[in-house]
Design an enzyme around this catalytic site. Sequence first.
Site, PDB file in Angstrom:
ATOM      1  N   ARG A 102       0.886  -1.209  -0.073  1.00 44.97           N
ATOM      2  CA  ARG A 102       0.216  -0.084  -0.048  1.00 44.97           C
ATOM      3  C   ARG A 102       0.754   1.119   0.008  1.00 44.97           C
ATOM      4  NH1 ARG A 102      -2.634   2.934   4.722  1.00 44.97           N
ATOM      5  NH2 ARG A 102      -3.763   4.647   3.659  1.00 44.97           N
ATOM      6  N   HIS A 153      -2.774  10.997   0.912  1.00 41.67           N
ATOM      7  CA  HIS A 153      -2.350  10.922   2.263  1.00 41.67           C
ATOM      8  C   HIS A 153      -1.399  12.200   2.865  1.00 41.67           C
ATOM      9  CE1 HIS A 153      -0.609   7.177   5.045  1.00 41.67           C
ATOM     10  NE2 HIS A 153      -0.455   8.431   5.707  1.00 41.67           N
ATOM     11  N   GLU A 208      -7.165   8.700   6.404  1.00 50.79           N
ATOM     12  CA  GLU A 208      -7.578   9.235   7.905  1.00 50.79           C
ATOM     13  C   GLU A 208      -7.893  10.558   7.761  1.00 50.79           C
ATOM     14  OE1 GLU A 208      -4.045   8.758  10.274  1.00 50.79           O
ATOM     15  OE2 GLU A 208      -4.316   6.558  10.241  1.00 50.79           O
ATOM     16  N   ASN A 244      -7.193   1.936  10.094  1.00 51.91           N
ATOM     17  CA  ASN A 244      -6.005   1.770  10.698  1.00 51.91           C
ATOM     18  C   ASN A 244      -5.986   2.141  12.138  1.00 51.91           C
ATOM     19  OD1 ASN A 244      -5.410   2.479   7.902  1.00 51.91           O
ATOM     20  ND2 ASN A 244      -4.867   4.359   8.253  1.00 51.91           N
ATOM     21  N   TYR A 247      -4.016   1.847  15.996  1.00 51.28           N
ATOM     22  CA  TYR A 247      -2.867   1.857  16.894  1.00 51.28           C
ATOM     23  C   TYR A 247      -2.969   1.739  18.075  1.00 51.28           C
ATOM     24  CZ  TYR A 247      -0.376   3.237  12.524  1.00 51.28           C
ATOM     25  OH  TYR A 247       0.029   3.607  11.275  1.00 51.28           O
ATOM     26  N   GLU A 253      -3.287  -0.222   8.203  1.00 52.52           N
ATOM     27  CA  GLU A 253      -2.233   0.388   8.872  1.00 52.52           C
ATOM     28  C   GLU A 253      -2.348  -0.270  10.525  1.00 52.52           C
ATOM     29  OE1 GLU A 253      -1.374   4.403   9.162  1.00 52.52           O
ATOM     30  OE2 GLU A 253      -1.855   4.721   7.225  1.00 52.52           O
TER      31      GLU A 253
HETATM   32  C1  PNW Z   1      -1.308   7.540  10.742  1.00 52.61           C
HETATM   33  N1  PNW Z   1      -2.302  10.145  16.153  1.00 52.61           N
HETATM   34  O1  PNW Z   1      -1.265   8.740  11.358  1.00 52.61           O
HETATM   35  C2  PNW Z   1      -0.741   7.748   9.596  1.00 52.61           C
HETATM   36  O2  PNW Z   1      -1.656   7.405   8.472  1.00 52.61           O
HETATM   37  C3  PNW Z   1       0.693   7.605   8.919  1.00 52.61           C
HETATM   38  O3  PNW Z   1       1.009   8.613   8.114  1.00 52.61           O
HETATM   39  C4  PNW Z   1       1.500   7.803  10.179  1.00 52.61           C
HETATM   40  O4  PNW Z   1       2.923   7.729  10.110  1.00 52.61           O
HETATM   41  C5  PNW Z   1       1.085   6.700  11.370  1.00 52.61           C
HETATM   42  O5  PNW Z   1      -0.278   6.580  11.581  1.00 52.61           O
HETATM   43  C6  PNW Z   1       1.957   6.663  12.541  1.00 52.61           C
HETATM   44  O6  PNW Z   1       1.748   7.961  13.321  1.00 52.61           O
HETATM   45  C7  PNW Z   1      -1.582   8.983  12.745  1.00 52.61           C
HETATM   46  O7  PNW Z   1      -1.792  11.264  16.462  1.00 52.61           O
HETATM   47  C8  PNW Z   1      -1.160  10.443  12.856  1.00 52.61           C
HETATM   48  O8  PNW Z   1      -2.870   9.742  17.290  1.00 52.61           O
HETATM   49  C9  PNW Z   1      -1.496  10.667  14.198  1.00 52.61           C
HETATM   50  C10 PNW Z   1      -1.975   9.909  15.061  1.00 52.61           C
HETATM   51  C11 PNW Z   1      -2.345   8.495  14.741  1.00 52.61           C
HETATM   52  C12 PNW Z   1      -2.217   8.129  13.392  1.00 52.61           C
END
Ligand code: PNW
Length: 494
Positions: free
Chosen positions: A96, A141, A186, A328, A330, A397
């Site tokens: 991707r 993006h 996002e 995505n 995290y 992601e």
């Molecule tokens: C994603 N937060 O963004 C993006 O899609 C990527 O480009 C980035 O590198 C990756 O996560 C890791 O950060 C985020 O502040 C940006 O919570 C900010 C946040 C979460 C995801």
Amino acid sequence: MASAPPVALTSPDYCNWNPEDASFPEQFAWGASTAAYQIEGGWNADGKGPSTWDTFTHQAGDRVFENQTGDVACSSYTLWEEDLKCIKQLGLTHYRFSLSWSRLLPDGTTGFINQKGVDYYDKMIDSLLANGVTPMVTLYHFDLPQSLEDRGGWRSSATVEAFEAYAQFCFRTFGDRVKLWITINEPYVVAELGYEKGTMAPGVKAPGTGAYLSAHNMIKAHASAWHAYDKLFRKQHGGLVSIALNSDWAEPFHPNSPADHEAAKRHIGFCLDWFATPIFLNGDYPAIMKSKISAMSKKQGYSSSRLPEFTEEEKMTIKGTADFFSLNYYTTRKIKNQDSSCSQPSTTEDKEAEEVTDPSWPVATGSSWLAVVPWGLRHLLKYIKDTYNHPIIYITENGFSQSDPAPLDDSQRWEYFRLTLQEILKAIYIDSVQVRGYFVWSLLDNFEWSCGYSSRFGLFHVDFENAALPRVPYRSAIEYARVIANNKLMNSHE
Ligand code: PNW
């Protein structure tokens, strides 16, 4: 060969079933993700126009760690062959990446097409396919052409039209070979950090209105692009189009507090559902957003809600405009109810929810916001299944950063990946969620937005001090390659 789902699931002894022994479904998509601005460099090479991130990083100020920029980054614009080697070494089935809008259309419009940009992406797509790797392409993006930002960016409906024309151009140019499309990455992050808090490009600080307005236009832009594909290209190209939505999982801070339960729901309501409710369900914002923002706006003396409204016609156009769910994920938060003082308009005040990170959760060493909570992903997947009519889901992601200097032996980080993959197996086989693929963020260490190169998400280490920008696999890359080759999690002795 991938084996069938374990029969034990349907029998009473499924409690003894160990997800680590199960294979992933056949045809599971194994991927890694990147984004143009974060890896390409070549910010003004061969006719590329500037994007909002070029402008943002070139302006003085402390907005990015040590004032670093993506001017060179991993230089993937000139080192594509090196990236391809990494992809092959992992044995990825999917890759991707995003297109740089202003590399293809320097002023954001189809008035002028930069053939060198087309050639670059043609080369990438063709060599991926020649190596049996399926491309998944993100149109946008975070790097909006600066000329569009100069005319209001996502706060202007002109950008909706420009996006549709750009999307059509990409579908026409690459759609014979690209079958998996993501319109916008996002929109929540763009709206919240780009147009509300201003910590990301374009750096607009417009609390209480900027995020809602820009999100409104991004939803319309996504829907227009989906319809363009549906009408003009789907029959011929047979691909799928979606939008990548990020979300935390949220747990109530006090499990026995009904107010905290409601607040946890709002945390997801004001992030994932903000976009997923209109796009996957009914063309309109979640009821909780409409009522909260309207009440708060009234108290603040606004004559109407700060949340814009879709017309009935727009709702019909927006509803049902995604062919799969692109998630995505995290992190997870604990959420406390928080009564707002109403004093300052802001999305945070509107949500009336306070985020708390459980101190017992490990935190990725490269990102203070990234508490590692693999089980949160399983909950979120189940939530998406139940709320959005059991869609096909790609996890587009997921990843964990290390801080620079990052050790090549990242055993701890691989353990996070392994635990996450176990949760995905549970989601698939116990909760019957249709997870079709998993993409690690990211293939390479790269420009991590406001953290610059200090936060490293790559499966491959990049030495940014060395002009050759060598890529070297972390241990996680080697372990991930084993998982991909076997289509299952491997025990350390295997
Ligand atoms: C994603 N937060 O963004 C993006 O899609 C990527 O480009 C980035 O590198 C990756 O996560 C890791 O950060 C985020 O502040 C940006 O919570 C900010 C946040 C979460 C995801």
